[in-house]
Design a protein around this motif. Structure first.
Motif, short mmCIF file in Angstrom:
data_model
loop_
_atom_site.label_atom_id
_atom_site.label_comp_id
_atom_site.label_asym_id
_atom_site.label_seq_id
_atom_site.Cartn_x
_atom_site.Cartn_y
_atom_site.Cartn_z
N ILE A 246 49.03 39.15 40.20
CA ILE A 246 48.31 38.57 39.06
C ILE A 246 47.87 39.67 38.11
O ILE A 246 48.00 39.55 36.87
CB ILE A 246 47.10 37.74 39.54
CG1 ILE A 246 47.58 36.51 40.33
CG2 ILE A 246 46.25 37.29 38.36
CD1 ILE A 246 46.46 35.73 40.98
N SER A 247 47.37 40.78 38.65
CA SER A 247 46.91 41.87 37.78
C SER A 247 48.08 42.49 37.02
O SER A 247 47.95 42.88 35.86
CB SER A 247 46.16 42.93 38.59
OG SER A 247 47.03 43.54 39.52
N ASP A 248 49.26 42.55 37.69
CA ASP A 248 50.45 43.07 37.00
C ASP A 248 50.81 42.20 35.81
O ASP A 248 51.11 42.69 34.72
CB ASP A 248 51.65 43.13 37.97
CG ASP A 248 51.49 44.21 39.02
OD1 ASP A 248 50.62 45.08 38.84
OD2 ASP A 248 52.22 44.16 40.03
N LEU B 247 39.49 33.60 46.54
CA LEU B 247 39.86 34.29 45.31
C LEU B 247 39.23 33.54 44.16
O LEU B 247 39.40 32.32 44.03
CB LEU B 247 41.39 34.33 45.16
CG LEU B 247 41.94 35.01 43.90
CD1 LEU B 247 41.66 36.50 43.93
CD2 LEU B 247 43.43 34.76 43.76
N SER B 248 38.52 34.25 43.31
CA SER B 248 37.82 33.62 42.19
C SER B 248 38.50 34.02 40.88
O SER B 248 38.78 35.20 40.65
CB SER B 248 36.36 34.06 42.18
OG SER B 248 35.72 33.66 40.99
N ILE B 249 38.78 33.04 40.02
CA ILE B 249 39.41 33.30 38.71
C ILE B 249 38.53 32.69 37.63
O ILE B 249 38.25 31.49 37.65
CB ILE B 249 40.83 32.69 38.65
CG1 ILE B 249 41.73 33.33 39.71
CG2 ILE B 249 41.43 32.87 37.26
CD1 ILE B 249 43.13 32.74 39.79
N SER B 250 38.11 33.52 36.67
CA SER B 250 37.26 33.05 35.57
C SER B 250 38.04 33.07 34.27
O SER B 250 38.92 33.92 34.07
CB SER B 250 36.02 33.94 35.44
OG SER B 250 35.28 33.94 36.65
N MET C 96 34.86 28.70 32.67
CA MET C 96 35.18 27.94 33.89
C MET C 96 35.58 28.94 34.98
O MET C 96 36.21 29.97 34.69
CB MET C 96 36.32 26.96 33.63
CG MET C 96 35.96 25.83 32.70
SD MET C 96 37.34 24.69 32.42
CE MET C 96 37.36 23.79 33.97
N THR C 97 35.20 28.63 36.22
CA THR C 97 35.55 29.48 37.36
C THR C 97 36.26 28.62 38.40
O THR C 97 35.79 27.53 38.74
CB THR C 97 34.31 30.13 37.97
OG1 THR C 97 33.66 30.92 36.95
CG2 THR C 97 34.69 31.03 39.13
N PHE C 98 37.38 29.12 38.90
CA PHE C 98 38.19 28.38 39.89
C PHE C 98 38.20 29.18 41.19
O PHE C 98 38.47 30.39 41.19
CB PHE C 98 39.61 28.19 39.37
CG PHE C 98 39.65 27.50 38.04
CD1 PHE C 98 39.57 26.11 37.95
CD2 PHE C 98 39.75 28.23 36.86
CE1 PHE C 98 39.60 25.48 36.72
CE2 PHE C 98 39.77 27.60 35.63
CZ PHE C 98 39.70 26.22 35.56
N LEU C 99 37.91 28.49 42.27
CA LEU C 99 37.79 29.15 43.58
C LEU C 99 38.93 28.69 44.49
O LEU C 99 38.98 27.52 44.88
CB LEU C 99 36.44 28.82 44.20
CG LEU C 99 36.09 29.62 45.47
CD1 LEU C 99 36.00 31.11 45.18
CD2 LEU C 99 34.77 29.11 46.05
N PHE C 100 39.83 29.62 44.81
CA PHE C 100 40.92 29.34 45.76
C PHE C 100 40.57 29.99 47.09
O PHE C 100 39.91 31.04 47.14
CB PHE C 100 42.24 29.92 45.24
CG PHE C 100 42.71 29.33 43.94
CD1 PHE C 100 43.51 28.20 43.92
CD2 PHE C 100 42.34 29.90 42.72
CE1 PHE C 100 43.93 27.64 42.73
CE2 PHE C 100 42.75 29.35 41.53
CZ PHE C 100 43.56 28.22 41.52
N VAL D 268 39.55 38.26 37.68
CA VAL D 268 40.15 37.85 38.95
C VAL D 268 39.52 38.73 40.02
O VAL D 268 39.64 39.96 39.98
CB VAL D 268 41.68 38.06 38.95
CG1 VAL D 268 42.26 37.67 40.30
CG2 VAL D 268 42.34 37.25 37.85
N GLU D 269 38.81 38.11 40.97
CA GLU D 269 38.15 38.94 41.99
C GLU D 269 38.23 38.29 43.36
O GLU D 269 38.30 37.07 43.49
CB GLU D 269 36.68 39.17 41.62
CG GLU D 269 35.85 37.91 41.46
CD GLU D 269 34.42 38.21 41.06
OE1 GLU D 269 34.06 39.40 41.08
OE2 GLU D 269 33.68 37.27 40.73
N LYS D 270 38.26 39.18 44.38
CA LYS D 270 38.27 38.72 45.77
C LYS D 270 36.82 38.52 46.22
O LYS D 270 36.03 39.46 46.18
CB LYS D 270 38.97 39.74 46.65
CG LYS D 270 40.45 39.90 46.35
CD LYS D 270 41.14 40.90 47.25
CE LYS D 270 40.93 42.31 46.73
NZ LYS D 270 41.75 43.30 47.45
N ALA D 271 36.50 37.31 46.63
CA ALA D 271 35.16 37.02 47.14
C ALA D 271 35.11 37.36 48.63
O ALA D 271 36.14 37.60 49.27
CB ALA D 271 34.80 35.56 46.89
#
Length: 1243
Positions: free
Chosen positions: A390-392, A365-368, A373-377, A352-355
């Motif tokens: 999400i990290s918690d 926000l990118s979630i792999s 698969m990678t989802f871009l919000f 989970v990373e901030k683009a």
């Protein structure tokens, strides 16, 4: 309660000062308490109409200084006791300190600071509980409790200003919505309206608008219709009322489920003027909607949601919608329905990373995931906080997984190699961790029957390669290729983009090789299976060899499950079906097993392994078809009601005809419970199941409407139900699937022909297409709304049916009319529900078992019985009434479980209301003998009580258990423990009812004798009973006469008793014959004197009184002696006139003093049917209670018959209807205020 200081400019406008000192003023609100005149009346009206009702407590304390015109509120109270406590604290702690200050501003500053400190200290102490509501709201709750007499356990959810329409006149007031009740209060110029409705009594709740009532909420119960309007926010109010009514229906349906679900999430940040419970109910509603939308497990809790956009690579667009985050999932739903749905399990997430932000893509926000698969919000408002949440959750996720085998399983499913077998074939075989141990263990337990580790269709399919199947094979291959393309573009597995394209492919038919996999994904069963590895294996092991009613029904239905299919014509398929159904019955005993589950489960086993079929069944029973498969098929009845409503809306011409024929109720249950599998050819019905797992119940309703629509003309010509059923049956028999590659399976549904040519074949895909074209306007939200409306009707209808069956079970000789019994049942049920609302953890509410017969469903404990007894009994005894109620309860509670059912309750009521003088006196007599007379009331009667308890338990037990020394409770506990392994004794109720039908007339000779203390207790009861009667003095004189006469009879009997004791040889009967005169001495050895009860005799004794032949003979002998004919008649020594004269002088001194002071005697009681064994008890009794004195029922009856005023009192008819009516009005007699102040508006 203390309040944060606020300025008050006009201190005396609507208030009266009651106390004052130099720094504080205690005031009472005008219109509250006594007096007030016209001003008080106006203020009372204003308090109700204006918003001040919920904000103004009747008492307050103001702070003031001498030279200032400004006052400050520092405290308020709902009662004088509370406000006085605050006032005394201020006087004791602040007055001396404040007199030191010179400056008035300093005084005010100090007071304000002190009050703020007190409030902060209270809040600090209460903070961990998390359930304290803001101050203003708490005031409203206090006012509600005081106004309606609710206990502290009744929580207010919210309150609204509105109008209640009484006739054509609106009454402005306040609507209070509590957890269990709807309450309304209005006071306008002296006219008061107060309403209390239990949510469990609501039969209809809807929002409507008519010419007479503007936009309003209608609330119906069985006996009234209520309309409320002029809400500030009617939608919010109605939504909350729906939720509360729904909770009440769940409580009626399954009390245990409701109680478990009551633990709602705590609020994170409190909001002003909104109760914590209201926020929790809103959270519950959002959770349910979230889980239903994305088919998530029942324990999933929504953490939050936010607006965002999702980049969809298949159409190169940013789709606006909502992102939802819960503890195990990230989900997305587009604003446009069908544009895109997405479910990302956190177990799948790797990165989970901030683009970097840009003008085109703000806050991305990118979630792999593991499946590459990678989802871009993007357009996330609070991205940093979101990433932190999400990290918690991600940190907590790995602990729930067991190693990497599941991950490997997922990868193989999500991203299969192009040359590999189709994924559904790999699904059962790849995950070696959960599957292989299952095979090994089960094959041993199931006597070498192998476990179905893959779909049975693969095992029993006989056809060859696709190429050999001709056009059907080509069509199937084209479907598979279309799905492969779809997987390539939209992803595969749980993280697949679900769009309108996905639905189109489902409607065209899922290839058989993919059916199992897609059913698991669309239903959400895959999530539960992956997160519960080994669960099914454990269930099967635990349930193996266990016997229950469910397993018996399963065995009976196993060979009726798709017998035409080769998979279920051998032991492999039958054994797999047995294990899945038994495991589910063991997992969910509330449902256990219901007919139709076998048919659905057999189809699930064709396309998946046992474990997959099990989890699909869980999804079906617990989420997709809620309450369908419980004992009363409530869910199916609810959807049947929806189907009728939709028929009226979409097919108005046909609706009335169908109602006249009564067809809908016949067809819908079989259609809905089996998802058309039992009424259509298998190859066609399975296509409907495909759509059902993707769309839910909407598809079943659409198809049902399409079937009626297609047969409309023929149905309109039908003359009866049978003809209509024939038309529909023939139509469904000819719905075919021309694309199926499986060999045709003969459809065993009745071949319905009427001599005509069979109807033309209908292609299942054409039927589905028509159903979507004509009836696709159905929305899931609308169906849920209709489900709520129908659930009210269905559950209340089932409750009415239960009431009728209980009333029918009451014997005809009970004396009450059907209407009176129904009214009594409603009062009894209301008392049970009250114990469920506010009772302790040991009340009847927590012991309710919905699987019991209707008669045992509602039971009440001693405290609830005391309240009912006090309001319904014709024998009002003032302060002695609770004591009499306690004795009646012990008399009725034959099985000693501290609970009585409705039949026992009515038996007790009937004994007081119906029957002749003898029957009523018999009931009163029993109330003063063990077991009704408790050990607490007569300490030395402990042994007698134990004796009677053992006797009643041995009478109820089967013969082989009579020798056991354990009491009735121990036997019942042992039975409970053995319930899982041995057949339950569910014929117990049949035997019990058969016994009740036997002749069991109890004679007065069966009654034991009464000793002196018990007789004194009886006199005390009669004394209290007459204290409220109009002919009080006459009754006192009559009972004094009778009591004195009976005391003398007892004295005469004592002389023979003493002689018998001297000559006692152990044989009472012989002693009586040798001595000549009758001997009324109590038995010396109860165990020897106890005779075996006659058949059915014990059952007829309401109090469990012992059948003692010896006691009966003695009673008869003394009765004859006491009537003036035998040797021991007191009339031989005293003439009638002498007796009366003597009585008139001595009766009050003898009886009244004894009856008034009998509390002193309760420590020195003598056993009935036996003398005191302990020397201490004997010595204690000397001079207080005569151990040889006893009296029989015949003697009491004969004596009372001599006094006409007593005869008239007991033969007087009392109408119970008026008492029931009064009880309904005052069902809530609780109050949290100790001083019981009456509101001023009432006084």
């Amino acid at each position: 309660m203390w309040l944060a200081p606020e300025e008050v400019l006009v201190a005396h406008a609507l208030w009266v000062t009651e106390r004052a000192n130099p720094f504080f003023v205690l005031q009472r609100r005008r219109g509250h308490g006594k007096g007030g005149g016209l001003t008080g009346l106006l203020v009372g009206t204003l308090d109700v109409v204006l918003d001040s009702s919920a904000r103004v407590a009747p008492y307050r304390i103001l702070h003031q200084t001498q030279d200032s015109q400004v006052y400050w509120t520092v405290a308020c109270g709902s009662c004088r006791k509370e406000i006085t406590k605050h006032w005394e604290w201020l006087e004791n702690n602040l007055l001396q300190t404040l007199s030191i200050f010179d400056n008035e501003e300093d005084i005010t500053t100090f007071v304000k600071g002190k009050i703020h400190g007190i409030i902060a200290e209270e809040n600090k102490n209460l903070q961990p509980q998390g359930d304290e509501d803001p101050g203003k709201f708490k005031e409203a709750e206090l006012k509600m409790r005081k106004q309606f007499g609710m206990p502290e356990g009744e929580k207010l959810v919210n309150y609204y200003s509105c109008s209640y329409w009484k006739g054509r006149v609106p009454r402005q007031g306040w609507l209070y919505l509590t957890v269990n009740h709807l309450c309304f209060y209005s006071f306008l110029l002296g006219k008061e309206v107060s309403l209390v409705v239990q949510w469990v009594d609501v039969t209809r709740l809807e929002k409507n608008a008519t010419l007479l009532f503007p936009e309003s909420i209608r609330v119906d119960t069985r006996d009234k219709e209520l309309f409320f309007s002029m809400f500030l926010n009617i939608s919010e109010t109605f939504k909350l009322m729906e939720q509360l009514a729904n909770l009440a229906m769940r409580q009626l349906l399954d009390s245990e489920g409701f109680l478990e679900d009551k633990a709602l999430p705590r609020p994170i940040r409190p909001h002003r003027n909104i109760s914590a419970l209201k926020r929790d109910l809103d959270a519950r509603a959002k959770n349910e909607c979230y889980r239903a939308t994305f088919r998530l497990p029942r324990d999933e809790r929504l953490d939050g949601h936010t607006g965002c956009t999702l980049w969809t690579p298949f159409n190169k667009l940013h789709n606006p919608g909502q992102m939802f985050i819960s503890n195990n999932y990230i989900c997305f739903a587009s604003k446009e329905e069908d544009a895109c749905h997405l479910i990302i399990p956190l177990r799948e997430v790797t990165i989970v990373e901030k683009a970097d932000s840009s003008s085109v893509l703000p806050s991305p926000l990118s979630i792999s995931t593991k499946s590459k698969m990678t989802f871009l919000f993007a357009n996330l408002k609070d991205r940093d906080f979101l990433v932190q949440r999400i990290s918690d959750f991600l940190q907590k996720t790995p602990s729930k997984q067991q190693g990497g085998s599941l991950g490997g399983r997922r990868v193989s499913t999500v991203d299969p190699a192009p040359e590999s077998l189709p994924a559904s074939q790999e699904l059962p075989q790849e995950p070696t961790s959960p599957s292989l141990p299952l095979c090994g263990r089960l094959s041993f337990n199931a006597q070498e029957v192998p476990t179905a580790s893959q779909g049975l269709l693969k095992v029993f399919q006989r056809h060859s390669a696709m190429e050999d199947l001709g056009p059907k094979g080509a069509k199937e291959k084209a479907k598979e290729e279309a799905w492969d393309i779809h997987f390539f573009e939209y992803g595969r597995g749980m993280c697949m983009y679900r769009t309108a394209k996905t639905r189109q492919l489902v409607l065209k038919g899922i290839p058989e090789s993919l059916r199992g996999e897609l059913w698991l994904l669309f239903s959400g069963a895959w999530n539960e299976m992956v997160t519960h590895p080994g669960y099914y294996t454990e269930l099967v092991e635990k349930s193996m060899g266990k016997y229950s009613l469910a397993t018996e029904e399963i065995e009976r239905d196993l060979h009726r499950s798709m017998p035409e299919h080769p998979a279920f014509q051998n032991e492999l398929g039958i054994a797999a079906l047995r294990r899945v159904l038994t495991a589910y019955a063991f997992r969910n005993p509330t449902i256990g097993y219901c007919q139709a589950m076998n048919i659905v489960t057999s189809v699930l086993l064709l396309y998946g392994s046992e474990e997959e079929a099990f989890w699909l069944l869980v999804a079906l029973c617990e989420r997709m078809l809620p309450d369908y498969y419980n004992t009363r098929v409530v869910g199916a009845l609810v959807d049947q009601g929806i189907f009728e409503e939709l028929t009226r809306d979409f097919l108005p011409r046909l609706s009335e005809k169908m109602q006249d024929l009564g067809v809908i109720s016949s067809i819908s249950l079989s259609w809905f419970l089996t998802l058309f599998l039992s009424v259509m050819p298998f190859e066609s019905a399975v296509v409907i199941v495909d759509c059902f797992f993707y769309e839910g119940i909407k598809v079943i309703l659409q198809v049902a409407l399409a079937v009626l629509d297609a047969n409309m003309e023929q149905l309109l010509d039908c003359n009866d139900e049978g003809e209509a059923m024939t038309v529909l049956g023939r139509y469904l028999d000819n719905v075919v699937n021309k694309q199926s590659i499986s060999p045709p399976i003969p459809h065993l549904h009745a071949l319905l022909t009427s001599g005509d040519d069979p109807p033309a074949e209908v292609d299942i895909f054409d039927l589905l297409k028509v159903s979507y074209e004509k009836f696709s306007s159905l929305r899931a939200e609308d169906i849920e709304q209709m489900r709520f409306k129908q659930r009210l009707k269905v559950i209340q209808s089932l409750e009415d049916t239960a009431k009728r069956s209980v009333v029918r079970a009451i014997p005809g000789d009970i004396g009450f009319s059907i209407e009176e019994l129904e009214d009594l049942y409603m009062v009894f049920k209301a008392k049970h529900m009250a114990s469920q609302y506010w009772g302790s953890s040991h009340t009847a509410a927590n012991r309710r078992d919905p699987s019991l017969p209707s008669l045992e469903q509602y039971r009440i404990g001693a405290s609830q019985f005391r309240e009912l007894f006090a309001s319904l009994t014709p024998w009002a005894c003032g302060s002695h009434t609770p004591v009499l109620a306690g004795r009646m309860f012990r008399l009725l509670d034959q099985n000693k479980d501290l609970l009585i059912n409705f039949k026992e309750f009515v038996t007790g009521m009937s004994a007081m209301y119906h029957g002749d003088l003898t029957e009523k006196l018999k009931a009163l007599y029993k109330l003063h003998l063990p077991p009704a007379l408790s050990p607490e009331e007569a300490e030395s009667a402990l042994e007698a009580t134990h004796y009677f308890t053992e006797d009643s338990s041995s009478e109820e037990a089967p013969p082989q258990e009579e020798r056991e020394e354990s009491g009735n409770g121990d036997v019942r506990e042992k039975k409970e423990e053995e319930k899982g392994t041995s057949p339950p004794d569910y014929q117990h109720y049949l035997r019990m009812w058969a016994k009740e039908k036997e002749a069991q007339k109890e004679t007065i000779k069966d009654l034991p004798k009464m000793n002196q203390e018990q007789f004194v207790e009886l006199c005390k009861t009669l004394y209290n009973m007459f204290s409220e009667d109009a002919r009080e003095q006459d009754l006192y004189h009559a009972i004094a006469t009778v009591a004195s006469l009976l005391l003398r009879i007892g004295e005469v009997g004592k002389k023979f008793s003493a002689r018998t004791r001297r000559a006692h040889t152990g044989d009472h009967r012989g002693a009586a014959e040798e001595d000549g005169p009758p001997t009324p001495e109590p038995q010396q050895d109860p165990t020897r004197a106890l005779q075996p009860p006659a058949a059915g005799g014990a059952q007829g004794k309401a109090g469990g009184d012992t059948h003692m032949e010896k006691a009966a003979q003695e009673s008869q002998a003394v009765a004859e002696g006491g009537s003036g004919e035998g040797q021991g008649s007191p009339c031989q020594f005293l003439s009638d006139d002498e007796t009366r004269d003597d009585v008139s002088v001595s009766s009050y001194s003898v009886v009244s003093t004894s009856s008034l002071q009998c509390e002193d005697l309760t420590d020195d009681t003598v056993l009935v049917g036996g003398e005191a064994r302990s020397p201490m008890a004997s010595s204690r009794a000397v001079g207080t209670v005569d151990t040889d004195w006893c009296i029989s029922f015949e003697q009491i009856l004969a004596s009372i018959l001599t006094e006409s005023v007593l005869v008239n009192f007991f033969e007087k008819r009392v109408d119970i209807s008026a008492k029931i009516k009064d009880q309904k009005k005052v069902e809530r007699q609780f109050s949290t205020n100790s001083d019981h102040e009456q509101p001023g508006v009432l006084g």
